[in-house]
Scaffold this motif. Sequence first.
Motif, PDB file in Angstrom:
ATOM      1  N   ARG A   1       0.840  -1.192   0.000  1.00  0.00           N
ATOM      2  CA  ARG A   1       0.000   0.000   0.000  1.00  0.00           C
ATOM      3  C   ARG A   1       0.881   1.250   0.000  1.00  0.00           C
ATOM      4  O   ARG A   1       1.883   1.313   0.711  1.00  0.00           O
ATOM      5  CB  ARG A   1      -0.899  -0.003   1.227  1.00  0.00           C
ATOM      6  N   PRO A   2       0.504   2.257  -0.797  1.00  0.00           N
ATOM      7  CA  PRO A   2       1.291   3.496  -0.810  1.00  0.00           C
ATOM      8  C   PRO A   2       1.283   4.154   0.567  1.00  0.00           C
ATOM      9  O   PRO A   2       0.297   4.095   1.303  1.00  0.00           O
ATOM     10  CB  PRO A   2       0.556   4.370  -1.834  1.00  0.00           C
ATOM     11  N   THR A   3       2.400   4.759   0.912  1.00  0.00           N
ATOM     12  CA  THR A   3       2.487   5.497   2.170  1.00  0.00           C
ATOM     13  C   THR A   3       1.726   6.815   2.042  1.00  0.00           C
ATOM     14  O   THR A   3       1.365   7.247   0.931  1.00  0.00           O
ATOM     15  CB  THR A   3       3.947   5.778   2.523  1.00  0.00           C
ATOM     16  N   GLY A   4       1.526   7.465   3.165  1.00  0.00           N
ATOM     17  CA  GLY A   4       0.836   8.748   3.140  1.00  0.00           C
ATOM     18  C   GLY A   4       1.579   9.775   2.314  1.00  0.00           C
ATOM     19  O   GLY A   4       0.962  10.580   1.590  1.00  0.00           O
ATOM     20  N   GLN A   5       2.921   9.758   2.391  1.00  0.00           N
ATOM     21  CA  GLN A   5       3.725  10.708   1.630  1.00  0.00           C
ATOM     22  C   GLN A   5       3.601  10.454   0.123  1.00  0.00           C
ATOM     23  O   GLN A   5       3.548  11.401  -0.675  1.00  0.00           O
ATOM     24  CB  GLN A   5       5.195  10.603   2.057  1.00  0.00           C
ATOM     25  N   GLN A   6       3.555   9.175  -0.267  1.00  0.00           N
ATOM     26  CA  GLN A   6       3.422   8.848  -1.685  1.00  0.00           C
ATOM     27  C   GLN A   6       2.050   9.255  -2.219  1.00  0.00           C
ATOM     28  O   GLN A   6       1.937   9.780  -3.328  1.00  0.00           O
ATOM     29  CB  GLN A   6       3.662   7.357  -1.888  1.00  0.00           C
ATOM     30  N   ILE A   7       1.012   9.029  -1.434  1.00  0.00           N
ATOM     31  CA  ILE A   7      -0.330   9.448  -1.853  1.00  0.00           C
ATOM     32  C   ILE A   7      -0.373  10.972  -2.021  1.00  0.00           C
ATOM     33  O   ILE A   7      -0.926  11.498  -2.995  1.00  0.00           O
ATOM     34  CB  ILE A   7      -1.384   8.987  -0.829  1.00  0.00           C
ATOM     35  N   PHE A   8       0.230  11.679  -1.068  1.00  0.00           N
ATOM     36  CA  PHE A   8       0.276  13.134  -1.141  1.00  0.00           C
ATOM     37  C   PHE A   8       1.019  13.596  -2.390  1.00  0.00           C
ATOM     38  O   PHE A   8       0.609  14.549  -3.071  1.00  0.00           O
ATOM     39  CB  PHE A   8       0.949  13.680   0.122  1.00  0.00           C
ATOM     40  N   THR A   9       2.122  12.900  -2.721  1.00  0.00           N
ATOM     41  CA  THR A   9       2.897  13.250  -3.916  1.00  0.00           C
ATOM     42  C   THR A   9       2.079  13.060  -5.185  1.00  0.00           C
ATOM     43  O   THR A   9       2.100  13.907  -6.092  1.00  0.00           O
ATOM     44  CB  THR A   9       4.177  12.389  -3.987  1.00  0.00           C
ATOM     45  N   LEU A  10       1.362  11.942  -5.265  1.00  0.00           N
ATOM     46  CA  LEU A  10       0.539  11.686  -6.449  1.00  0.00           C
ATOM     47  C   LEU A  10      -0.584  12.717  -6.570  1.00  0.00           C
ATOM     48  O   LEU A  10      -0.922  13.155  -7.686  1.00  0.00           O
ATOM     49  CB  LEU A  10      -0.029  10.269  -6.383  1.00  0.00           C
ATOM     50  N   LEU A  11      -1.155  13.128  -5.444  1.00  0.00           N
ATOM     51  CA  LEU A  11      -2.187  14.168  -5.469  1.00  0.00           C
ATOM     52  C   LEU A  11      -1.606  15.503  -5.930  1.00  0.00           C
ATOM     53  O   LEU A  11      -2.239  16.245  -6.707  1.00  0.00           O
ATOM     54  CB  LEU A  11      -2.819  14.314  -4.088  1.00  0.00           C
TER      55      LEU A  11
END
Length: 491
Positions: free
Chosen positions: A293-303
């Motif tokens: 699962r993507p980390t919170g930082q990775q999700i934020f980066t994709l957003l």
Amino acid sequence: MTNIAEKTAEETEEMAPQQASPGDTRVEPSRRPDRRRLILLVTVAAIAVLGLVALLFGGGLFNPAAAPESEPTMTATQIIPLVILVVMFVVATKWPLNIGVMGLVASFGVGYFMLGMSDKEILEEFPASIVLTIIGVTYFFSMAQRNGSIGIIVQTCVRLVRGKTMLLPWVFFLLAAALTALGTFSPAAVALLAPAALGLAYESRIHPVLMGAFVINGAHAGGFSPLSVAGVLVHDIALKNGFPISQGSLFLASFALNFILSALTIVVFGLLGKLRDKHSNEYAGLETPRTGRPTGQQIFTLLLTAAILVCTLGFHMPIGFVALSAGLLLAFVNIKEHKTFIGGVSWSTVLLVAGMITYVSLLQHVGVIDTLAEMALALGAPLLIALVLCYVIGVGSAFASSTALLTAFIPMAGPLLATSSLSASGTVAALAIAATVVDVSPFSTDGALVVANARDNDRQRVYRQLMMYAGGVVLVAPALAWALLVPTGVM
């Protein structure tokens, strides 16, 4: 937006320091690569001399009626800066020196001592907006690469074609195109994808040169999008010289030409019986890591990546400021590594673009560009001139910086476009594509990265065959770009 500056190991190390240096690819003690390099350099010099002869004497050959009339001549004030430019290219080709630094120093020397200009006058055309774009884009995407956000996209796409190995080259083509279309530099995109691409090539028995060519072609396919540094650079240079071009058309033309070139590559490798590699049976293939699962930082980066797209494409905000803003927000999430993120900015490319555009602007100020263009127009055949320019910029880019050559050659097309019916978008797109598709050369950062990621006991073979492939691209691609974009007037 890989060889000097844009094609240097410095830029690649900034964006992907874990990769082997491209300099490591100048294989083993054998002197055969040096001999090939010498032959190619002599070829470039011969073409340059023939091009100069054509400019000086071509008017009488191709347009005899115009020859007796007053022909454009260059003054000493124009000749000296032009000679300095040629010397800069030769020096930067032979030694790993940043041509942008030389351009800034030359601007000072010529402007201050020869022309009596002040520092403000010398820097009047300094490309501040382009420099900001480079800094912003590389700042954000270096962070996206380091926190693994780009790796998530790559791994997800690769897993989708398990069992359909011949689709893998096209998957990496599209991945590389997507990365560069979003603003990643082509050497950085190749650095990110080459390890997985070459590893999967050996594992799937696909020829490594074929896979490497698809990664590089894909990086160039997306390299002129409205979001990319190269796309913004070419558009701004053309606009500044009075012949605005369509950014969308430039992007589509680059994508189409690189797609066609990749399809032709498949055909040629198929005819030669090299689609499948017979030398990879002992390779311990790269295990594609499973993506959790993507980390919170990775999700934020994709957003944030999606937000950059919306702001720049939907609201036409300047991408440099938008990318810097997104990068700053992302830095707050991982503030301890902020110094590392600043190091991810492609400072070598910043210097290259700033120095070359400043110096070329100085050449325009003293009339060098206009005089050279008038000499070229003396040939009397606009289509022939466009073809010659495509080949000169293509062959030169195999050794020198594509960005530097684009900043020097696109202004020369201005008078040609003004006095002929040639399409501005088509001609500029042909020049831009001819300058970048040859980056498969092992002397460029893109090509060197492919060789660097070949297995140790196969590196010599990959180097040799990639050299042969690059030679074919240099012969075919400029003519293909010219034929499809200039005479047809499709843009």
